[in-house]
Design a protein around this motif. Structure first.
Motif, PDB file in Angstrom:
ATOM      1  N   UNK A 241       0.964  -1.303   0.015  1.00 13.70           N
ATOM      2  CA  UNK A 241       0.041  -0.102  -0.034  1.00 13.70           C
ATOM      3  C   UNK A 241       0.636   1.384  -0.114  1.00 13.70           C
ATOM      4  N   UNK A 242       2.097   1.292   0.781  1.00 11.67           N
ATOM      5  CA  UNK A 242       2.768   2.412   0.606  1.00 11.67           C
ATOM      6  C   UNK A 242       3.469   2.628  -0.550  1.00 11.67           C
TER       7      UNK A 242
ATOM      8  N   UNK B 217       3.083   5.872  -2.823  1.00 12.64           N
ATOM      9  CA  UNK B 217       4.264   6.358  -3.409  1.00 12.64           C
ATOM     10  C   UNK B 217       4.169   6.732  -4.892  1.00 12.64           C
ATOM     11  N   UNK B 218       3.997   5.529  -5.592  1.00 12.47           N
ATOM     12  CA  UNK B 218       3.949   5.665  -6.933  1.00 12.47           C
ATOM     13  C   UNK B 218       2.673   6.640  -7.667  1.00 12.47           C
ATOM     14  N   UNK B 219       1.411   6.643  -6.699  1.00 13.73           N
ATOM     15  CA  UNK B 219       0.522   7.749  -7.228  1.00 13.73           C
ATOM     16  C   UNK B 219       1.048   9.023  -6.973  1.00 13.73           C
ATOM     17  N   UNK B 220       1.605   9.379  -5.905  1.00 12.78           N
ATOM     18  CA  UNK B 220       2.141  10.739  -5.578  1.00 12.78           C
ATOM     19  C   UNK B 220       3.103  11.210  -6.686  1.00 12.78           C
ATOM     20  N   UNK B 221       4.051  10.185  -6.974  1.00 13.18           N
ATOM     21  CA  UNK B 221       5.031  10.622  -7.973  1.00 13.18           C
ATOM     22  C   UNK B 221       4.402  10.845  -9.401  1.00 13.18           C
TER      23      UNK B 221
END
Length: 144
Positions: free
Chosen positions: A65-66, A70-74
């Motif tokens: 999930x982390x 992180x991938x979504x934020x980037x």
């Protein structure tokens, strides 16, 4: 010719061992006996079969999930940067088009002013350099 015993020692090596002091020979014999006993004990002892560790799904889920967050934020930041660059390109194209239209309007105004000057120059009966003389002439004398 070399003679090998059961331990792979030659006759010369056996003679050297026999000539050693009895205390040293006894110490080496005790050491060999203890190493053999330890080796036999290790090979005959019961061994435990360890089961593979069970996966901690809670930790794996949190880690996954982390990674997704992180991938979504980037990727969101990259997409926003891309949209800003595209908007800047569109704005630059719009400004360039406005400047082209403004320049075209200025050229048209200059052309219209030039044509108005040419029309006024052509519409004159007398060129502007000869106007002082034309005012001396009367309308009757012009016709003759």
């Amino acid at each position: 010719m070399k003679f090998n015993d059961e331990h792979g020692k030659t006759a010369g090596e056996l003679e050297k061992l026999e000539t050693l002091e009895p205390e040293l020979r006894e110490a080496l014999g005790n050491f060999k006996a203890s190493v053999d006993a330890w080796s036999d004990a290790m090979t005959s002892r019961p061994r435990e079969a360890k089961a593979p560790a069970r996966a901690n799904w809670s930790a794996i889920t949190k880690w996954a999930l982390g990674c997704v967050v992180f991938a979504g934020t980037v990727s969101g930041g990259v997409y926003q940067n891309y949209r800003q660059q595209e908007a800047a390109k569109v704005e630059a194209a719009r400004i360039a088009e406005q400047q082209r239209e403004l320049a075209a309007t200025k050229v048209k105004i200059q052309d219209d002013d030039l044509m108005a000057n040419v029309d006024s120059d052509i519409a004159r009966e007398v060129p502007s350099a000869l106007e002082p003389m034309a005012s001396l002439m009367t309308d009757d004398s012009r016709g003759n």
